[in-house]
Motif scaffolding. Structure first.
Motif, PDB file in Angstrom:
ATOM      1  N   PHE A 154       0.738 -10.289  -6.321  1.00 57.73           N
ATOM      2  CA  PHE A 154       0.531  -9.011  -5.654  1.00 57.73           C
ATOM      3  C   PHE A 154       1.276  -9.022  -4.330  1.00 57.73           C
ATOM      4  O   PHE A 154       1.483 -10.068  -3.726  1.00 57.73           O
ATOM      5  N   CYS A 184       0.567  -6.605  -1.720  1.00 59.64           N
ATOM      6  CA  CYS A 184      -0.218  -6.069  -0.603  1.00 59.64           C
ATOM      7  C   CYS A 184      -0.888  -7.200   0.178  1.00 59.64           C
ATOM      8  O   CYS A 184      -1.175  -8.268  -0.368  1.00 59.64           O
ATOM      9  N   PRO A 220      -6.507  -7.956  -3.810  1.00 63.38           N
ATOM     10  CA  PRO A 220      -6.950  -6.864  -4.685  1.00 63.38           C
ATOM     11  C   PRO A 220      -8.279  -7.176  -5.357  1.00 63.38           C
ATOM     12  O   PRO A 220      -8.556  -8.320  -5.727  1.00 63.38           O
ATOM     13  N   ASP A 221      -9.088  -6.136  -5.522  1.00 65.45           N
ATOM     14  CA  ASP A 221     -10.424  -6.308  -6.089  1.00 65.45           C
ATOM     15  C   ASP A 221     -10.365  -6.909  -7.489  1.00 65.45           C
ATOM     16  O   ASP A 221     -11.181  -7.767  -7.833  1.00 65.45           O
TER      17      ASP A 221
END
Length: 288
Positions: free
Chosen positions: A159, A161, A165-166
């Motif tokens: 990822f 970001c 992430p959840d």
């Protein structure tokens, strides 16, 4: 006005030549006009998320539906957009009612009334995704706009970001969480890169129709334990295999992706690829 840090996007390779960032807000659908002007295709991936239930479900759903319809109106107004690929969620097909199904396909829809009465984890998100996907497809039919939807499950892998992430936090709960936080005993999963490839595939496909599940794997938590313990013995799992079998939790249905594969799409990444890429990325970003 607070500005978001988007350096994780602007620092991507070739971003200075290939990436243009517009300011827009789902609560202000008109703000999306400049970003779709002149485009031939739109990927609509944004949605409001509130797993902590700080906002009433009705308000969350209204924001999601109104924002999506506003973007679709902007696409219609542009006169150039040929197709919109809307990113839905496995939560829009998984909760079919009191009698769960082991396998679900694109004909299945989550039961909104059932979700409101049962209230499982993430229920308001599931309702908003279900009703927003329906609204997007109905808008496309009514106005002659080509709208197709992609339905991913837990997205695992690398990822970009800065925030964990959840979906990855849930998938790696044996490593980053605690045994009492395990609320799922069987996961539907896909590699993030395969989801990106599937979006592009549907945009470029000559004649896609309706909804497409994008979920190649159904993985019991025991299998996750065996993969992670074999590959990463340095991480002390919070439980042992026998204890895992005693855990009560959601046994999520398998989202058959036959429709997407019959259209010509091929999944590239294995279950092990998903977990290796996710863990290595977590290590690089300091989460492990």
């Amino acid at each position: 006005e607070r500005k978001r840090d988007v350096s994780f996007l602007t620092n991507l390779p070739d971003a200075s030549e290939k990436l243009k960032i517009f300011e827009a807000d789902l609560s202000d659908p008109e703000s999306f006009g400049p970003s779709v002007e002149g485009c031939i295709g739109v990927f609509h991936t944004a949605t409001p998320i509130d797993f902590n239930l700080t906002e009433p479900e009705e308000a969350l759903t209204k924001r999601a539906v109104d924002g999506t319809l506003g973007i679709l109106r902007a696409c219609l107004k542009s006169k150039t957009v040929k197709r919109v690929v809307y990113t839905s969620s496995a939560s829009a097909v998984s909760f079919v009612g009191p009698e769960p199904k082991d396998v679900v396909d694109e004909e299945d829809w989550s039961d909104v009334d059932f979700l409101r009465s049962w209230k499982p984890y993430g229920w308001s998100y599931a309702i908003s995704k279900t009703l927003t996907e329906k609204a997007a497809l109905e808008f496309g039919e009514l106005h002659g706009l080509d709208v197709v939807t992609l339905i991913p499950p837990f997205v695992v892998g690398r990822f970009i970001c800065p925030k964990l992430p959840d979906s990855i936090e849930k998938a790696l709960v044996l490593v980053v969480g605690k045994k009492e936080e395990i609320g799922i005993t069987r996961y539907h999963m896909v590699h993030g890169d395969d989801v990106a490839r599937a979006h592009i595939f549907l945009l470029e496909h000559p004649n896609p129709k309706g909804r497409y599940n994008c979920s190649p794997f159904i993985v019991p938590i025991e299998d996750i334990y065996q993969i992670l313990s074999a590959k990463y013995p340095e991480y002390k799992m919070p439980t042992v295999l026998e204890e895992l079998k005693q855990i009560k939790g959601a046994k999520l249905p398998h989202l058959t992706s036959k429709k997407l594969e019959d259209a010509g799409f091929e999944f590239k990444y294995s279950i092990e690829d998903m977990f290796v890429d996710a863990i290595e990325c977590c290590k690089e970003k300091g989460y492990l």
